[in-house]
Design a protein around this motif. Structure first.
Motif, PDB file in Angstrom:
ATOM      1  N   GLN A 125       0.924  -1.074   0.060  1.00 41.00           N
ATOM      2  CA  GLN A 125       0.029   0.160   0.098  1.00 41.00           C
ATOM      3  C   GLN A 125       0.770   1.343  -0.097  1.00 41.00           C
ATOM      4  OE1 GLN A 125      -3.299  -0.423  -0.175  1.00 41.00           O
ATOM      5  NE2 GLN A 125      -3.489   1.651  -0.683  1.00 41.00           N
ATOM      6  N   SER A 126       1.887   1.263   0.780  1.00 41.46           N
ATOM      7  CA  SER A 126       3.049   2.523   0.879  1.00 41.46           C
ATOM      8  C   SER A 126       3.343   2.560  -0.603  1.00 41.46           C
ATOM      9  CB  SER A 126       3.854   2.274   2.172  1.00 41.46           C
ATOM     10  OG  SER A 126       3.095   2.187   3.252  1.00 41.46           O
ATOM     11  N   MET A 127       4.157   1.606  -1.031  1.00 44.12           N
ATOM     12  CA  MET A 127       4.747   1.570  -2.355  1.00 44.12           C
ATOM     13  C   MET A 127       3.940   2.200  -3.414  1.00 44.12           C
ATOM     14  SD  MET A 127       7.871   0.767  -1.847  1.00 44.12           S
ATOM     15  CE  MET A 127       8.691   0.004  -3.318  1.00 44.12           C
ATOM     16  N   MET A 128       2.624   1.724  -3.506  1.00 41.77           N
ATOM     17  CA  MET A 128       1.673   2.303  -4.189  1.00 41.77           C
ATOM     18  C   MET A 128       1.181   3.847  -4.285  1.00 41.77           C
ATOM     19  SD  MET A 128      -0.965  -0.994  -4.444  1.00 41.77           S
ATOM     20  CE  MET A 128      -2.378   0.071  -5.188  1.00 41.77           C
ATOM     21  N   GLU A 129       1.185   4.089  -2.910  1.00 44.39           N
ATOM     22  CA  GLU A 129       0.716   5.595  -2.778  1.00 44.39           C
ATOM     23  C   GLU A 129       1.951   6.637  -2.806  1.00 44.39           C
ATOM     24  OE1 GLU A 129      -0.577   5.453   1.566  1.00 44.39           O
ATOM     25  OE2 GLU A 129      -2.422   4.376   0.955  1.00 44.39           O
ATOM     26  N   LYS A 130       3.168   6.014  -2.572  1.00 43.79           N
ATOM     27  CA  LYS A 130       4.457   6.919  -2.444  1.00 43.79           C
ATOM     28  C   LYS A 130       4.914   7.186  -3.874  1.00 43.79           C
ATOM     29  CE  LYS A 130       5.710   6.930   2.448  1.00 43.79           C
ATOM     30  NZ  LYS A 130       6.769   6.206   3.370  1.00 43.79           N
ATOM     31  N   PHE A 131       4.902   6.070  -4.725  1.00 43.98           N
ATOM     32  CA  PHE A 131       5.891   5.983  -5.830  1.00 43.98           C
ATOM     33  C   PHE A 131       4.694   5.576  -7.197  1.00 43.98           C
ATOM     34  CE2 PHE A 131       8.550   4.300  -2.433  1.00 43.98           C
ATOM     35  CZ  PHE A 131       9.475   5.532  -2.306  1.00 43.98           C
ATOM     36  N   GLY A 132       3.480   5.575  -6.953  1.00 46.70           N
ATOM     37  CA  GLY A 132       2.444   5.439  -7.996  1.00 46.70           C
ATOM     38  C   GLY A 132       2.643   4.172  -8.714  1.00 46.70           C
ATOM     39  N   LEU A 133       3.021   3.053  -8.108  1.00 43.77           N
ATOM     40  CA  LEU A 133       2.967   1.969  -8.608  1.00 43.77           C
ATOM     41  C   LEU A 133       1.691   1.261  -8.605  1.00 43.77           C
ATOM     42  CD1 LEU A 133       6.289   0.316  -6.912  1.00 43.77           C
ATOM     43  CD2 LEU A 133       6.275   1.543  -8.981  1.00 43.77           C
ATOM     44  N   SER A 134       1.597   0.215  -9.328  1.00 45.83           N
ATOM     45  CA  SER A 134       0.472  -0.441  -9.493  1.00 45.83           C
ATOM     46  C   SER A 134       0.397  -1.705  -8.421  1.00 45.83           C
ATOM     47  CB  SER A 134       0.239  -1.269 -10.936  1.00 45.83           C
ATOM     48  OG  SER A 134       1.248  -2.405 -11.129  1.00 45.83           O
ATOM     49  N   ASN A 135      -0.828  -2.022  -7.956  1.00 47.20           N
ATOM     50  CA  ASN A 135      -0.669  -3.330  -7.070  1.00 47.20           C
ATOM     51  C   ASN A 135       0.184  -4.221  -7.519  1.00 47.20           C
ATOM     52  OD1 ASN A 135      -1.906  -5.707  -5.583  1.00 47.20           O
ATOM     53  ND2 ASN A 135      -2.981  -4.306  -4.680  1.00 47.20           N
ATOM     54  N   ASN A 136       0.298  -4.660  -8.796  1.00 44.84           N
ATOM     55  CA  ASN A 136       0.888  -5.678  -9.030  1.00 44.84           C
ATOM     56  C   ASN A 136       2.478  -5.334  -9.060  1.00 44.84           C
ATOM     57  OD1 ASN A 136       1.175  -8.392 -10.383  1.00 44.84           O
ATOM     58  ND2 ASN A 136       1.564  -7.529 -12.378  1.00 44.84           N
ATOM     59  N   ALA A 137       2.736  -4.396  -9.251  1.00 40.17           N
ATOM     60  CA  ALA A 137       4.327  -3.849  -9.628  1.00 40.17           C
ATOM     61  C   ALA A 137       4.953  -3.924  -7.932  1.00 40.17           C
ATOM     62  CB  ALA A 137       4.566  -2.660 -10.127  1.00 40.17           C
ATOM     63  N   ALA A 138       4.048  -3.421  -7.067  1.00 38.27           N
ATOM     64  CA  ALA A 138       4.419  -3.030  -5.725  1.00 38.27           C
ATOM     65  C   ALA A 138       4.422  -4.427  -5.084  1.00 38.27           C
ATOM     66  CB  ALA A 138       3.443  -2.230  -4.928  1.00 38.27           C
ATOM     67  N   SER A 139       3.534  -5.277  -5.532  1.00 38.61           N
ATOM     68  CA  SER A 139       3.689  -6.841  -5.013  1.00 38.61           C
ATOM     69  C   SER A 139       4.899  -7.349  -5.360  1.00 38.61           C
ATOM     70  CB  SER A 139       2.318  -7.406  -5.145  1.00 38.61           C
ATOM     71  OG  SER A 139       0.908  -6.761  -4.677  1.00 38.61           O
ATOM     72  N   ASN A 140       5.059  -7.189  -6.476  1.00 32.95           N
ATOM     73  CA  ASN A 140       6.436  -7.916  -7.215  1.00 32.95           C
ATOM     74  C   ASN A 140       7.614  -7.574  -6.275  1.00 32.95           C
ATOM     75  OD1 ASN A 140       4.913  -9.639  -8.754  1.00 32.95           O
ATOM     76  ND2 ASN A 140       5.514  -8.146 -10.676  1.00 32.95           N
ATOM     77  N   VAL A 141       7.676  -6.076  -6.037  1.00 30.07           N
ATOM     78  CA  VAL A 141       8.666  -5.583  -5.353  1.00 30.07           C
ATOM     79  C   VAL A 141       8.984  -6.390  -3.736  1.00 30.07           C
ATOM     80  CG1 VAL A 141       9.843  -3.505  -4.220  1.00 30.07           C
ATOM     81  CG2 VAL A 141       8.905  -3.312  -6.718  1.00 30.07           C
ATOM     82  N   ILE A 142       7.713  -6.333  -3.192  1.00 36.11           N
ATOM     83  CA  ILE A 142       7.560  -6.675  -1.792  1.00 36.11           C
ATOM     84  C   ILE A 142       8.049  -8.139  -1.735  1.00 36.11           C
ATOM     85  CG2 ILE A 142       6.337  -6.946   0.172  1.00 36.11           C
ATOM     86  CD1 ILE A 142       7.336  -4.041  -0.515  1.00 36.11           C
ATOM     87  N   ALA A 143       7.519  -8.927  -2.826  1.00 34.12           N
ATOM     88  CA  ALA A 143       7.680 -10.581  -2.751  1.00 34.12           C
ATOM     89  C   ALA A 143       9.272 -10.833  -3.171  1.00 34.12           C
ATOM     90  CB  ALA A 143       6.670 -11.101  -3.998  1.00 34.12           C
ATOM     91  N   GLN A 144       9.858  -9.727  -3.804  1.00 39.21           N
ATOM     92  CA  GLN A 144      11.212 -10.113  -3.622  1.00 39.21           C
ATOM     93  C   GLN A 144      12.055  -9.752  -2.782  1.00 39.21           C
ATOM     94  OE1 GLN A 144      12.950  -8.901  -7.940  1.00 39.21           O
ATOM     95  NE2 GLN A 144      10.803  -8.290  -8.386  1.00 39.21           N
ATOM     96  N   VAL A 145      11.797  -8.642  -2.094  1.00 41.67           N
ATOM     97  CA  VAL A 145      12.667  -8.432  -0.894  1.00 41.67           C
ATOM     98  C   VAL A 145      12.187  -8.801   0.533  1.00 41.67           C
ATOM     99  CG1 VAL A 145      13.160  -6.232   0.442  1.00 41.67           C
ATOM    100  CG2 VAL A 145      12.717  -6.183  -2.209  1.00 41.67           C
ATOM    101  N   LEU A 146      10.877  -8.833   0.799  1.00 44.95           N
ATOM    102  CA  LEU A 146      10.672  -9.068   2.067  1.00 44.95           C
ATOM    103  C   LEU A 146      11.090 -10.473   2.683  1.00 44.95           C
ATOM    104  CD1 LEU A 146       9.375  -7.928   4.735  1.00 44.95           C
ATOM    105  CD2 LEU A 146       7.013  -8.674   3.796  1.00 44.95           C
ATOM    106  N   PRO A 147      10.723 -11.637   1.882  1.00 44.32           N
ATOM    107  CA  PRO A 147      11.080 -12.809   2.430  1.00 44.32           C
ATOM    108  C   PRO A 147      12.382 -13.088   2.646  1.00 44.32           C
ATOM    109  CG  PRO A 147       9.689 -13.296   0.365  1.00 44.32           C
ATOM    110  CD  PRO A 147      10.015 -11.701   0.647  1.00 44.32           C
TER     111      PRO A 147
END
Length: 197
Positions: free
Chosen positions: A84-106
């Protein structure tokens, strides 16, 4: 803890953030800070709400590691907040933000788990993490009053379960300092927190 956590986020963000054309280079550090805030905020809210057993289960690795971590409800909450924060701050789509988090968080959380569950790695431990999450003063008071060490609990749960031997060992250290009268509340409160009561 924040410096070590930020270092881990930087280590795992090369492809997801730095090499990601959807995030302009001038926003790379802000994007990593956003993930850091989501991780610390999510863990802190769990600690302050009393979900010590959930945090210990997560940080000891008994909830799994790698992509399996995303099924943990604590991690799921952190991920949703970060997306949600990535979408709001950087204008990413839900899919793009989800991909970033899925690559970094685990990867970040797997590294944290590896460090906290290894008694030979002193760079991060349960005591310092819980101290940061609960606020240094509150954690020190809790430790002084109850006489327990969060590291003992974490190492006890590193095998994925908390059995009676673990409870007796932790309880022995709780009751060993300051007498049972002073520590009984600490033991009851600690065990209540561990078992979710």
């Amino acid at each position: 803890m924040l410096e070590q956590l930020m270092g881990l986020i930087q280590d795992h963000s090369q492809d997801a953030i730095v090499n990601n054309p959807a995030i302009p280079n001038q926003h790379n550090n802000d994007a990593m800070q956003t993930i850091l805030s989501s991780v610390t905020g999510g863990l802190q809210s769990q600690a302050q709400s009393g979900n010590i057993s959930g945090l210990m289960g997560l940080l000891s690795g008994s909830s799994g590691t790698g992509s399996g971590l995303m099924n943990n409800p604590i991690v799921g909450g952190i991920a949703q907040n970060a997306i949600q924060s990535m979408m709001e701050k950087f204008g990413l789509s839900n899919n793009a933000a989800s991909n970033v988090i899925a690559q970094v968080l685990p990867g970040v959380l797997t590294s944290v788990i590896s460090k906290t569950s290894n008694p030979n790695d002193s760079s991060m431990d349960f005591g310092s993490i819980m101290g940061s999450l609960l606020g240094g003063q509150q954690a020190r008071q809790t430790q002084q009053q109850g006489g327990f060490d969060f590291n003992q609990i974490g190492y006890a749960m590193a095998d994925g379960k908390l059995d009676m031997n673990d409870v007796m060992r932790i309880g022995g250290s709780l009751l060993g300092g300051g007498g049972a009268g002073n520590s009984g509340g600490g033991l009851g409160g600690l065990l209540g927190g561990l078992f979710g009561k």
